[in-house]
Write a protein that holds these residues in place. Structure first.
Motif: not given
Lengths: 217, 651
Positions: A144-146, A209, B631, B633-634
């Protein structure tokens, strides 16, 4: 006769799947609240956990309060205040996520078989649920991106760890003190994330993010 | 030992007080300076008995079973404590007027704090009595000095110098820790006592690793790169401490590890001697080529570390070949040079600091004529220059003479040691000559002649708290030069606990010292006599004075003067393959030439080599791995999951 512990575990598994599939932030947070409550209830239904001291009762109450109300409440406020778009914005689609969740249950089953831990009284489902929750938490963080979904994923991860601990260790109240410490860590983590979220939102007008990638050297 | 710890506690209090008093700027500085001086005097008081007879028993302090710190004070530690407690208070006094920006009060308070931490940690380094204690205080020392270097952190230059120093300090520390790890894996104990039971191969490995680590702190030739960057960047009293005292901790480490290993093989001495000769000669050549006054002094530190190592190497060869006289004089000369260098080098850095503060200029070729504007600074700087060149009647002469004496003893040896001793004599002579040349350059260009820039012309004398330390140090230089005997005895007593050497006979060098003292006094007498004679002869004559280098021209220009570059170039060119000279000359092409420019830079081959063969390939390789840091995060979480899975599969 209804096996209460299995029922609770099934609810947890379902909540994991719903969390992977849900496309609204608010729904996700609510599901996490439910999951938190269920997870903190699990040890109560385990066969070797019949008698509870007054300390134990207080402990479980606080546990439910933090896991089920306080952390989801904080997240809810964060969603209300910060997130402009209410959607989850996945990198991997909802259906694919659901499929991954189902696969994860299979993998957990396989791992539990492989580990061959002698679990007392039909606890094999507990370990399966625990590993699935753990893996799904990690998956949620990755897919997920957020930033807020990362926190939720982390929360799910912590739930999984708690369940693994419950499954693998002998029940005694001293162990819960450790769990409690972990819980406080998560709580602090959520608060810090709230502050970071606020800052990300102010700096980039969004909580995606991917935007943080701009900060890299 | 208790007295020593009290002294250190007082010094530490001197570092903490400024945080309380930083609102009153002058009071803060005064409190820090006075408390530091009091603590250091107390420290000297604690050290003196340890120099005379056996030191106090070791102190052990343990915490939670796993951290046991132990300290002891033997003769070698006591000797190294002398420069610490002698130079640091003088530098603290100097800082009173040197740190003169009331706006930066808080930053200066921080500076005083780390200054105190540095003094305390240096004192503890020489007292450490186990591997873990040594490692801990060594790190504290490196870190506190790093914070002192980056005092002017707003300047980019300072930050990169600090970074460079940090890398060198940590890499060196890593080598030392590796050596300690080898010792621990072999003996299974963290104490110093069992080190001499290591197998010979391990001893060599430990010695080489320790030499790398201590060498990078001391500034042995290819590892010296941080010195010429960090010293100009730091405030001058910090440069004085770092160059005068802190880099000697590297020397202490080499002495200590050699004593502990207890190995008398010839190889150690040869390695140390070779390292000493290389650092000595190249250090002074680069010093000649550099024109930033503090950078030049930093290269002179490399040179003097070389001289100290030559002495130590000769001592080790003396032990290996069974020549006690050579060993005693080599080691004693080396130790005495540690003390002497700490005195004259801090004097020179303080002089350079005064020049820098009053003119704002560091480049030699933009200064000039300062002895007329800053007479005290000029004279004390001259004293320091003569001392560092190893000329009588000052202290550098005494210690270098002892090392010469050891080397001449070595000439009676057969084979390889003979060759090395002869080379040592030659390199000492070359070093001495070039150092004299270099300091005629500095004194001649900076203090004599006419000012070459506005800043130099406007200079005025420094304030009292800066002059008093310089006078003190200059007098100390002269005093050791004229009365060398007690100080040589001090160096001898520093060697007392060196078991390899055996007891030193009380009469050693009696006659030599008497002759040495006589020669120095005679020389001083002659200088005074000539000066008096000149006064007498010129008493009745009329003396006219004109501008320096006026030479009867109607319109003399300051640019007619010799520059430092032109003065030194002929010598530097001689060392061409070891020194890279970059010259840019625009040339004269027309009959009426326009503006012509000529520029030279002297580049350090160690720096070039390290950049080309170590840093650049490393940077290129790491640049290719940049994509790992994207860069997202995932994917970072993905890395974590992957690591966990791999770890689970492997173990």
């Amino acid at each position: 006769m209804i096996n209460y512990s299995d029922a609770v575990l099934v609810i947890i598994l379902l909540s994991v799947l719903i969390a992977l599939e849900s496309n609204r932030m608010v729904a996700l947070v609510k599901i996490m609240g439910l999951q938190g409550i269920m997870v903190s209830l699990v040890p109560l239904f385990l066969p070797q956990h019949q008698e509870l001291g007054s300390g134990g009762i207080i402990f479980f109450q606080i546990m439910i309060l933090i896991k089920g109300l306080l952390i989801p409440g904080l997240l809810y406020f964060a969603v209300q205040k910060v997130a402009i778009k209410r959607e989850v914005e996945p990198i991997i689609g909802y259906h694919a996520s659901l499929f991954v969740g189902l696969m994860m249950i299979m993998v957990s089953l396989f791992i539990t078989e492989k580990l061959q831990v002698t679990l007392p009284g039909g606890h094999s489902l507990l370990l399966i649920t625990a590993i699935t929750t753990l893996g799904a938490g990690l998956f949620l963080m990755m897919s997920r991106t957020k930033a807020i979904t990362q926190v939720i994923g982390y929360l799910m991860l912590e739930n999984g760890i708690y369940l693994v601990g419950t499954a693998l260790s002998k029940q005694s109240h001293t162990r819960y003190v450790v769990e409690f410490g972990v819980l406080l860590d998560v709580l602090v983590g959520v608060m810090i994330m709230g502050i970071i979220l606020h800052n990300i939102n102010r700096a980039f007008d969004d909580v995606d993010t991917a935007l943080l990638g701009r900060l890299k050297d | 030992m208790d007295t020593l710890f009290w002294a250190l506690a007082v010094i530490m209090a001197g570092g903490i007080l400024p945080f309380v008093l930083y609102r009153q700027f002058r009071m803060m500085k005064a409190a820090a300076v006075i408390v530091t001086i009091a603590g250091s005097l107390l420290g000297l008081l604690a050290v003196l008995p340890a120099l005379q007879d056996t030191g106090p028993p070791a102190v052990t302090w343990s915490w939670q079973h796993f951290l046991t710190l132990s300290f002891s004070l033997d003769a070698l530690s006591a000797f190294f404590l002398v420069p610490i407690f002698l130079i640091c208070p003088i530098a603290a006094l100097y800082s009173f007027h040197y740190m003169d920006h009331p706006d930066d009060a808080w930053r200066i308070a921080v500076n005083y704090f780390f200054f105190a931490v540095l003094i305390v940690s240096m004192a503890l380094v020489v007292c450490a009595d186990s591997l873990i204690t040594f490692a801990l205080v060594w790190e504290v020392m490196s870190l506190s000095s790093f914070f002192l270097v980056v005092h002017d952190f707003q300047k980019k230059e300072t930050r990169s110098a600090g970074y460079l120093y940090f890398i060198f300090a940590q890499t060196g520390a890593m080598c030392i820790f590796a050596a300690f790890g080898l010792i621990y894996s072999s003996t299974g104990s963290l104490s110093f006592a069992l080190i001499d039971q290591l197998p010979a191969q391990t001893k060599l490995a430990v010695f080489l690793l320790a030499l790398l680590g201590f060498g990078s702190k001391a500034g042995i030739f290819p590892l010296h790169i941080w010195l010429p960057h960090a010293h100009p960047a730091a405030p001058s009293h910090i440069s004085a401490i770092m160059s005068g005292v802190m880099i000697k901790m590297g020397i202490y480490g080499i002495f200590r590890i050699y004593t502990l290993l207890g190995d008398t093989s010839l190889l150690f001495g040869q390695i140390i001697l070779a390292a000493g000769m290389i650092s000595g000669v190249l250090g002074v050549v680069y010093a000649l080529g550099k024109h930033d006054i503090k950078r030049l002094l930093a290269y002179h530190s490399v040179e003097n570390i070389g001289i100290i190592l030559i002495g130590a190497g000769l001592g080790m060869i003396g032990i290996a070949t069974g020549r006690p006289a050579m060993a005693v004089f080599g080691f004693a000369g080396s130790l005495l040079h540690v003390l002497n260098h700490s005195i004259f080098k801090s004097l020179l850095f303080m002089g350079a600091g005064a020049v820098l503060q009053k003119t704002g200029i560091r480049h030699v070729d933009e200064l000039g004529g300062l002895i007329k504007r800053m007479p005290t600074t000029g004279r004390t700087f001259l004293v320091g220059s003569i001392s560092i060149s190893g000329l009588p009647p000052f202290n550098g002469f005494i210690s270098e003479f002892l090392i010469y004496f050891a080397a001449f003893h070595g000439l009676t040896l057969p084979g390889m040691p003979f060759l090395l001793a002869a080379l040592a004599i030659i390199s000492l002579a070359v070093i001495g000559g070039l150092a004299a040349a270099c300091f005629t350059k500095v004194v001649g260009i900076v203090f004599l002649g006419e000012p070459r820039s506005e800043g130099a012309a406007r200079a005025s004398e420094a304030q009292a708290s800066m002059l008093v330390p310089m006078w003190l140090l200059a007098l100390l230089c002269l005093f050791i030069g004229i009365f060398p005997e007690p100080f040589v005895r001090l160096a001898f007593s520093g060697l007392r606990d060196m078991t390899l050497l055996g007891p030193i006979e009380p009469g050693t060098g009696q006659e030599l010292l008497a002759n040495l003292a006589f020669a120095a006094r005679l020389f001083l007498g002659m200088v005074i006599a000539v000066t008096l004679l000149r006064k007498v002869l010129y008493a009745k004559k009329k003396i006219a004075s004109g501008p320096t280098w006026g030479c009867g021209f109607t319109q003399p220009n300051v640019r007619m003067q010799y520059t430092g570059t032109s003065y030194a170039m002929s010598v530097v060119e001689f060392f061409q393959p070891f020194v890279k000279i970059r010259a840019a000359y625009s040339g004269i092409r027309k009959i009426f030439p326009g503006r012509t420019t000529y520029e030279t830079h002297v580049d350090d081959i160690a720096e070039i080599g390290m950049t080309r063969y170590l840093v650049q390939p490393l940077a290129r390789t790491l640049d290719r791995l940049r994509w790992i840091q994207h860069g997202h995060i995932q994917l970072y979480i993905g890395y974590i999951v992957l690591t966990i899975i791999v770890l689970l599969l492997v173990f």
